[in-house]
Design an enzyme around this catalytic site. Structure first.
Site, PDB file in Angstrom:
ATOM      1  N   ARG A 171      -0.493   4.795  -5.434  1.00  0.00           N
ATOM      2  CA  ARG A 171      -0.664   5.878  -4.466  1.00  0.00           C
ATOM      3  C   ARG A 171       0.624   6.681  -4.314  1.00  0.00           C
ATOM      4  O   ARG A 171       0.599   7.834  -3.917  1.00  0.00           O
ATOM      5  CB  ARG A 171      -1.027   5.304  -3.083  1.00  0.00           C
ATOM      6  CG  ARG A 171      -2.403   4.722  -2.972  1.00  0.00           C
ATOM      7  CD  ARG A 171      -2.562   3.951  -1.666  1.00  0.00           C
ATOM      8  NE  ARG A 171      -2.394   4.755  -0.464  1.00  0.00           N
ATOM      9  CZ  ARG A 171      -3.363   5.448   0.123  1.00  0.00           C
ATOM     10  NH1 ARG A 171      -4.568   5.453  -0.397  1.00  0.00           N
ATOM     11  NH2 ARG A 171      -3.136   6.136   1.221  1.00  0.00           N
ATOM     12  N   ARG A 175       9.177  10.477  -9.087  1.00  0.00           N
ATOM     13  CA  ARG A 175       9.571  11.801  -9.581  1.00  0.00           C
ATOM     14  C   ARG A 175      11.031  11.843  -9.975  1.00  0.00           C
ATOM     15  O   ARG A 175      11.854  11.214  -9.316  1.00  0.00           O
ATOM     16  CB  ARG A 175       9.425  12.855  -8.482  1.00  0.00           C
ATOM     17  CG  ARG A 175       8.071  13.110  -8.036  1.00  0.00           C
ATOM     18  CD  ARG A 175       8.069  14.432  -7.257  1.00  0.00           C
ATOM     19  NE  ARG A 175       6.800  14.493  -6.575  1.00  0.00           N
ATOM     20  CZ  ARG A 175       6.659  14.340  -5.278  1.00  0.00           C
ATOM     21  NH1 ARG A 175       7.718  14.186  -4.517  1.00  0.00           N
ATOM     22  NH2 ARG A 175       5.453  14.380  -4.760  1.00  0.00           N
ATOM     23  N   ARG A 248      -7.110  -5.584   6.878  1.00  0.00           N
ATOM     24  CA  ARG A 248      -5.869  -5.621   7.643  1.00  0.00           C
ATOM     25  C   ARG A 248      -6.060  -4.772   8.883  1.00  0.00           C
ATOM     26  O   ARG A 248      -6.762  -3.761   8.864  1.00  0.00           O
ATOM     27  CB  ARG A 248      -4.700  -5.052   6.825  1.00  0.00           C
ATOM     28  CG  ARG A 248      -4.313  -5.887   5.658  1.00  0.00           C
ATOM     29  CD  ARG A 248      -3.782  -7.226   6.034  1.00  0.00           C
ATOM     30  NE  ARG A 248      -2.394  -7.192   6.517  1.00  0.00           N
ATOM     31  CZ  ARG A 248      -1.764  -8.260   6.987  1.00  0.00           C
ATOM     32  NH1 ARG A 248      -2.392  -9.438   7.075  1.00  0.00           N
ATOM     33  NH2 ARG A 248      -0.510  -8.170   7.390  1.00  0.00           N
ATOM     34  N   ARG A 279       6.550   0.580  10.276  1.00  0.00           N
ATOM     35  CA  ARG A 279       7.097   1.928  10.399  1.00  0.00           C
ATOM     36  C   ARG A 279       7.066   2.383  11.846  1.00  0.00           C
ATOM     37  O   ARG A 279       6.363   1.812  12.682  1.00  0.00           O
ATOM     38  CB  ARG A 279       6.349   2.917   9.494  1.00  0.00           C
ATOM     39  CG  ARG A 279       4.860   2.984   9.711  1.00  0.00           C
ATOM     40  CD  ARG A 279       4.184   3.846   8.611  1.00  0.00           C
ATOM     41  NE  ARG A 279       2.738   3.709   8.699  1.00  0.00           N
ATOM     42  CZ  ARG A 279       1.877   4.070   7.736  1.00  0.00           C
ATOM     43  NH1 ARG A 279       2.317   4.597   6.620  1.00  0.00           N
ATOM     44  NH2 ARG A 279       0.586   3.908   7.914  1.00  0.00           N
ATOM     45  N   GLU A 299       4.418   0.260  14.286  1.00  0.00           N
ATOM     46  CA  GLU A 299       3.200  -0.314  13.696  1.00  0.00           C
ATOM     47  C   GLU A 299       3.431  -1.747  13.233  1.00  0.00           C
ATOM     48  O   GLU A 299       4.329  -2.001  12.439  1.00  0.00           O
ATOM     49  CB  GLU A 299       2.750   0.518  12.474  1.00  0.00           C
ATOM     50  CG  GLU A 299       2.276   1.895  12.854  1.00  0.00           C
ATOM     51  CD  GLU A 299       1.666   2.654  11.676  1.00  0.00           C
ATOM     52  OE1 GLU A 299       1.357   2.036  10.632  1.00  0.00           O
ATOM     53  OE2 GLU A 299       1.529   3.875  11.816  1.00  0.00           O
ATOM     54  N   TYR A 347     -10.267   1.915   0.080  1.00  0.00           N
ATOM     55  CA  TYR A 347      -9.041   2.468   0.666  1.00  0.00           C
ATOM     56  C   TYR A 347      -9.062   3.983   0.474  1.00  0.00           C
ATOM     57  O   TYR A 347      -8.281   4.544  -0.272  1.00  0.00           O
ATOM     58  CB  TYR A 347      -7.855   1.818  -0.047  1.00  0.00           C
ATOM     59  CG  TYR A 347      -6.481   2.033   0.554  1.00  0.00           C
ATOM     60  CD1 TYR A 347      -6.270   2.820   1.672  1.00  0.00           C
ATOM     61  CD2 TYR A 347      -5.378   1.427  -0.038  1.00  0.00           C
ATOM     62  CE1 TYR A 347      -4.995   2.996   2.185  1.00  0.00           C
ATOM     63  CE2 TYR A 347      -4.101   1.588   0.461  1.00  0.00           C
ATOM     64  CZ  TYR A 347      -3.915   2.374   1.575  1.00  0.00           C
ATOM     65  OH  TYR A 347      -2.644   2.549   2.067  1.00  0.00           O
ATOM     66  N   ASP A 349      -8.710   7.964   1.397  1.00  0.00           N
ATOM     67  CA  ASP A 349      -8.010   8.928   2.244  1.00  0.00           C
ATOM     68  C   ASP A 349      -9.049   9.862   2.857  1.00  0.00           C
ATOM     69  O   ASP A 349     -10.199   9.896   2.419  1.00  0.00           O
ATOM     70  CB  ASP A 349      -7.007   9.730   1.409  1.00  0.00           C
ATOM     71  CG  ASP A 349      -5.801   8.883   1.014  1.00  0.00           C
ATOM     72  OD1 ASP A 349      -5.431   7.995   1.789  1.00  0.00           O
ATOM     73  OD2 ASP A 349      -5.250   9.116  -0.078  1.00  0.00           O
TER      74      ASP A 349
HETATM   75  N1  UDP Z   1       4.829   1.279   0.127  1.00  0.00           N
HETATM   76  C1  UDP Z   1       6.046   0.683  -0.075  1.00  0.00           C
HETATM   77  N2  UDP Z   1       7.133   1.118   0.586  1.00  0.00           N
HETATM   78  C2  UDP Z   1       7.069   2.149   1.466  1.00  0.00           C
HETATM   79  C3  UDP Z   1       5.831   2.778   1.670  1.00  0.00           C
HETATM   80  C4  UDP Z   1       4.728   2.311   0.996  1.00  0.00           C
HETATM   81  O1  UDP Z   1       6.139  -0.267  -0.852  1.00  0.00           O
HETATM   82  O2  UDP Z   1       8.108   2.508   2.062  1.00  0.00           O
HETATM   83  C5  UDP Z   1       3.653   0.734  -0.593  1.00  0.00           C
HETATM   84  C6  UDP Z   1       2.925  -0.304   0.236  1.00  0.00           C
HETATM   85  O3  UDP Z   1       2.417  -1.286  -0.638  1.00  0.00           O
HETATM   86  C7  UDP Z   1       1.802   0.484   0.850  1.00  0.00           C
HETATM   87  C8  UDP Z   1       1.461   1.434  -0.286  1.00  0.00           C
HETATM   88  O4  UDP Z   1       2.715   1.750  -0.859  1.00  0.00           O
HETATM   89  O5  UDP Z   1       0.723  -0.324   1.209  1.00  0.00           O
HETATM   90  C9  UDP Z   1       0.721   2.670   0.129  1.00  0.00           C
HETATM   91  O6  UDP Z   1       1.472   3.370   1.070  1.00  0.00           O
HETATM   92  P1  UDP Z   1       0.858   4.562   1.922  1.00  0.00           P
HETATM   93  O7  UDP Z   1       1.986   5.225   2.616  1.00  0.00           O
HETATM   94  O8  UDP Z   1      -0.015   5.358   1.052  1.00  0.00           O
HETATM   95  O9  UDP Z   1      -0.017   3.744   2.987  1.00  0.00           O
HETATM   96  P2  UDP Z   1      -0.849   4.223   4.258  1.00  0.00           P
HETATM   97  O10 UDP Z   1      -0.170   5.470   4.774  1.00  0.00           O
HETATM   98  O11 UDP Z   1      -2.261   4.427   3.796  1.00  0.00           O
HETATM   99  O12 UDP Z   1      -0.708   3.085   5.204  1.00  0.00           O
END
Ligand code: UDP
Length: 365
Positions: A171, A175, A248, A279, A299, A347, A349
């Protein structure tokens, strides 16, 4: 009165379907367990700040049709998601890009970053990544994995990275330019005035019953509609008869602070294991808010149990296999259609949810 559709769940999937069905002259009754519409995109306005009550929702899509679709309900601002990651006392830009690499290794050019990552990948001998850990390591090497992925992912999912499916990490963009935009999508933004208003417009003129549990409701009103669109948990629909799917959940510790700007960014990820939350969201920054105070949410991620809100399906092999069995039951239904993140155990979006709802509309109506 008998409706054409009983729609279970007033989230995006159900609301898009209800809006389109009404346009086509169909009657719908939308019911929801909660005391408000919107599902998890629901925003609560507190002192002028739209609080994303069930977690941050940033709209992004590459599908022009979906983008134009949501824009008919609200204007979107030009917010671009650029989270920051805190690992112990270090701070990095996300997603993994030249700003991240430069800070990590003191380098400047894309070639230097590529060489560094290639050198770390070469030491691993991973030919075909079989799980999230191997996938992440073979994409970004050990430093990025250890500092920015491992801790966050294990807190988020409550499982070792070696037991998680690799698609989760795909996801995130990787870059070799200096670009902190978290998404690769063509269109992105936050609806001005919040998401709840969008859903209010979708459900305008549709019958809605809140605080209404489907299972209680159907016991008393069995024959209320020709068909049911069910956007709740598919395993719950079948009374867990084949077993329970895992999810989860997230707990939000939300507080208002007497300061104008707490962390300088909407999203700050805490990527080490020692910090218990994943976060902190500072809601005002999604809409460039200028209020005197601010509202933040920490969270905390944990395993779902009955009675609390499910957020993320755990799409590992075990759960996907069980879901496939529920899907077989679902395929035999002639009067029930499943949709949304929980109904499809995916999962998804927001844009994918809308896409799926519009596809169903085409097929069904
Ligand atoms: N992820 C990570 N480090 C970060 C942010 C995300 O390893 O700082 C990984 C983690 O496994 C997470 C996945 O990337 O579940 C997807 O992140 P995303 O931000 O897309 O999750 P969401 O916003 O859907 O909770």
């Amino acid at each position: 009165m008998k409706y054409d559709y009983l729609i279970v769940g007033a989230g995006l999937f159900g609301s898009v379907f209800a809006y389109e069905a009404k346009k086509k002259g169909k009657t719908c009754l939308v019911i929801d367990r909660r005391d408000h519409i919107g599902g998890n995109v629901y925003c609560e306005n507190r002192n002028g700040i739209n609080v994303h009550k069930y977690g941050a929702h940033i709209f992004h899509t590459s599908n022009k049709e979906v983008w134009e679709y949501v824009n008919q309900f609200s204007e979107f601002n030009n917010y671009v998601n650029s989270p920051v990651a805190v690992y112990k006392d270090e701070l990095y830009n996300l997603p993994f890009n030249m700003n991240t690499f430069s800070k990590l290794w003191g380098i400047r050019t894309p070639q230097e970053a590529k060489d560094k990552i290639a050198e770390q990948i070469a030491q691993l001998n991973i030919t075909e990544p079989k799980n999230l850990e191997e996938q992440a390591l073979s994409l970004v090497g050990r430093d990025v994995y250890e500092k920015l992925i491992k801790g966050y992912t294990e807190k988020q999912w409550g499982r070792p990275c070696s037991e998680l499916p690799s698609f989760i990490i795909k996801r995130l963009p990787l870059r070799f330019i200096y670009d902190n935009n978290y998404f690769n999508d063509r269109y992105q933004g936050i609806p001005m005035g919040g998401y709840t208003k969008i859903v209010e417009k979708m459900l305008d003129g549709v019958d809605v019953k809140l605080n209404t549990d489907y299972f209680d409701f159907i016991e008393k009103n069995g024959d209320v509609a020709e068909k049911t669109i069910f956007t709740g948990m598919i395993d719950e629909f079948y009374h867990y008869q084949l077993g329970t799917l895992q999810y989860r959940t997230v707990r939000f510790e939300t507080e208002e602070l007497e300061c104008e700007n707490y962390q300088g960014n909407a999203v700050v990820n805490y990527t080490d294991r020692e910090v218990p939350y994943t976060r902190i969201i500072e809601h005002k920054h999604f809409e460039f808010g200028k209020q005197k105070t601010t509202i933040i949410s920490r969270e905390y991620s944990s395993e779902w149990k009955p009675g609390i809100e499910p957020y993320y399906p755990i799409n590992d092999e075990k759960n996907n296999t069980l879901f496939a069995k529920y899907r077989e039951l679902a395929d035999k239904e002639t009067k029930v259609i499943f949709g949304g993140r929980l109904g499809n155990y995916k999962y998804y979006d927001m844009d994918k949810v809308i896409e799926a709802a519009l596809e169903l509309v085409k097929k069904e109506l």
